[in-house]
Design a protein around this motif. Structure first.
Motif, mmCIF file in Angstrom:
data_model
loop_
_atom_site.group_PDB
_atom_site.id
_atom_site.type_symbol
_atom_site.label_atom_id
_atom_site.label_comp_id
_atom_site.label_asym_id
_atom_site.label_seq_id
_atom_site.Cartn_x
_atom_site.Cartn_y
_atom_site.Cartn_z
ATOM 1 N N ALA A 77 36.290 57.160 -12.616
ATOM 2 C CA ALA A 77 36.964 58.463 -12.602
ATOM 3 C C ALA A 77 37.698 58.677 -11.288
ATOM 4 C CB ALA A 77 35.955 59.578 -12.828
ATOM 5 N N VAL A 78 37.088 58.247 -10.166
ATOM 6 C CA VAL A 78 37.762 58.375 -8.865
ATOM 7 C C VAL A 78 39.038 57.544 -8.837
ATOM 8 C CG1 VAL A 78 37.539 57.888 -6.404
ATOM 9 C CG2 VAL A 78 35.652 58.978 -7.631
ATOM 10 N N LEU A 79 38.966 56.319 -9.333
ATOM 11 C CA LEU A 79 40.157 55.469 -9.374
ATOM 12 C C LEU A 79 41.234 56.070 -10.261
ATOM 13 C CD1 LEU A 79 38.463 51.921 -9.599
ATOM 14 C CD2 LEU A 79 39.528 52.973 -7.593
ATOM 15 N N LEU A 80 40.830 56.616 -11.436
ATOM 16 C CA LEU A 80 41.813 57.218 -12.338
ATOM 17 C C LEU A 80 42.433 58.461 -11.712
ATOM 18 C CD1 LEU A 80 39.946 56.912 -15.772
ATOM 19 C CD2 LEU A 80 41.933 55.602 -14.986
ATOM 20 N N GLU A 81 41.659 59.239 -10.955
ATOM 21 C CA GLU A 81 42.201 60.439 -10.307
ATOM 22 C C GLU A 81 43.246 60.054 -9.262
ATOM 23 O OE1 GLU A 81 40.595 64.462 -8.014
ATOM 24 O OE2 GLU A 81 39.190 62.879 -8.664
ATOM 25 N N LYS A 82 42.981 59.007 -8.467
ATOM 26 C CA LYS A 82 43.965 58.547 -7.488
ATOM 27 C C LYS A 82 45.231 58.059 -8.172
ATOM 28 C CE LYS A 82 40.624 57.215 -3.903
ATOM 29 N NZ LYS A 82 40.065 56.090 -3.083
ATOM 30 N N ARG A 83 45.054 57.312 -9.273
ATOM 31 C CA ARG A 83 46.234 56.829 -9.993
ATOM 32 C C ARG A 83 47.019 58.010 -10.566
ATOM 33 N NH1 ARG A 83 45.088 52.399 -14.469
ATOM 34 N NH2 ARG A 83 44.360 51.342 -12.570
ATOM 35 N N GLN A 84 46.345 59.040 -11.035
ATOM 36 C CA GLN A 84 47.046 60.211 -11.578
ATOM 37 C C GLN A 84 47.842 60.925 -10.489
ATOM 38 O OE1 GLN A 84 44.453 63.022 -13.436
ATOM 39 N NE2 GLN A 84 46.144 64.232 -14.311
ATOM 40 N N GLU A 85 47.264 61.049 -9.287
ATOM 41 C CA GLU A 85 47.996 61.677 -8.186
ATOM 42 C C GLU A 85 49.245 60.883 -7.835
ATOM 43 O OE1 GLU A 85 45.240 61.997 -5.029
ATOM 44 O OE2 GLU A 85 44.091 63.679 -5.934
#
Length: 379
Positions: A77-85
């Motif tokens: 989830a942390v990796l996906l949040e960074k990619r979304q930003e």
């Protein structure tokens, strides 16, 4: 939630199979009356304790697996949040570039509102009467300022004349209707007046009859009062004459008849001394008898009048009671008829409901197989 991609747990499958075998063995012991014993099944209890410990170990391992899976999901989830930003930042940069290239101020719909060369490019406010720009809120053309004012005024005058003629015809028709309504109202008033006169005449005749009856009753009361006064005067005259006779024939002028009274009471006399009743006593007795007869006749007449009045009131009450009884009987029949109709309707609804239950709801009757499924387990 459980993971769907976990491998088959052979140990769990073996435990399930073992519990099934134990259940079958328990059935043979429970449902067999020869080998069933009363008391505690220690072997079964030990087996239950063993199964519970295995279940607790399995739950602990399962929770540890869930915790590891949750940590892994958090990292993802942390990796996906960074990619979304990063994606949002790239989209904002592309949007700003598109606005700079394809959304210039002169390409906007409201550019004509603050265009510095708008007055040079604008058209005249009004070209002709049918200019579509001259709408309701344009304030460019008022009533009477059109170019075709003469034809319009002629058409308006013609329309006004037609309206005036129509109003005249409507007014004439309304006048005729009002005259007809007044005529009908006058006829109705005449009819009501005639009916009122008839009712007044009937009321006067009834009042005359009542006055005659009242006068007759007053005359009877007056005659009775005169007779009572005459009797009173006669009584007073008799009392006066008696008093005079007492003075004339008293002890002073005549012999005292009291010598014939007995000592045992005033109602007894001494036979050898009593010379009989005096003429005054006889006359007094006759007068008293006449007065009593007149009083009895008066009481009889009053009783007769009261009986007549009571009979008249009883007849009127009987007629009123008969009418009330007929009205109550009619209402009772209406209530019974309505109740019978309501009962008939309820019976039809109940029959329809029973038919619906028998034909639509209770269509799947239980068979013997339904009852054979009970008492097949030990739990």
């Amino acid at each position: 939630m459980y993971k769907l991609d976990l491998p088959v747990d052979y140990k769990q499958a073996a435990a399930i199979e073992r519990r099934r075998a134990m259940e079958e063995e328990r059935k043979t012991r429970i449902f067999n009356a020869k080998v069933r014993q009363i008391g505690i099944d220690k072997q079964a209890i030990d087996q239950q304790i063993f199964d519970r410990k295995q279940m607790e170990d399995y739950e602990r391992k399962r929770h540890e697996a869930f915790a590891a899976d949750a940590l892994r999901n958090d990292r993802i989830a942390v990796l996906l949040e960074k990619r979304q930003e990063q994606d949002i930042r790239a989209l904002n940069e592309a949007l700003n570039e598109f606005r700079a290239l394809h959304q210039q101020p002169n390409q906007r719909r409201e550019w004509d509102l603050y265009d510095p060369d708008g007055l040079k490019k604008d058209k005249p406010a009004r070209v002709h009467d049918d200019d579509p720009r001259c709408g309701v809120a344009s304030i460019q053309k008022f009533d009477g300022e059109d170019l075709n004012s003469k034809a319009r005024k002629k058409l308006q005058n013609e329309q006004s004349r037609k309206w005036h003629e129509a109003q005249m015809r409507e007014r004439e028709r309304a006048r005729r209707n009002q005259e007809e309504a007044d005529r009908l109202y006058e006829l109705k008033q005449r009819e009501l007046d005639e009916r009122a006169i008839q009712l007044q005449q009937a009321e006067e005749e009834c009042r005359k009859a009542i006055d005659m009856a009242t006068a007759s009753y007053n005359d009877a009361l007056k005659n009775e009062q005169r007779e009572r006064e005459r009797l009173k005067r006669q009584q007073e005259q008799d009392d006066n004459m008696t008093e005079i006779a007492n003075h004339v024939f008293g002890d002073i002028l005549t012999e005292n008849p009291a010598v014939a009274q007995s000592a045992f009471g005033p109602h007894r006399v001494i036979p050898d001394r009593w010379k009989g009743m005096s003429p005054q006593q006889l006359e007094e007795i006759r007068k008293e008898q006449a007065r009593q007869m007149a009083e009895a006749e008066r009481l009889r007449q009053e009783e007769e009048l009261r009986n007549r009045e009571y009979d008249r009131q009883a007849s009127a009450n009987a007629r009123a009671a008969l009418l009330i009884e007929k009205e109550l009987e009619r209402k009772r029949k209406e209530i019974e008829k309505a109740q019978a109709d309501e009962n008939r309707r309820l019976a039809q609804e109940q029959k329809a409901h029973i038919d619906f239950l028998n034909k639509e709801v209770y269509t799947n009757s239980p068979t013997s197989a339904f009852f054979m499924q009970f008492n097949t387990s030990t739990r």
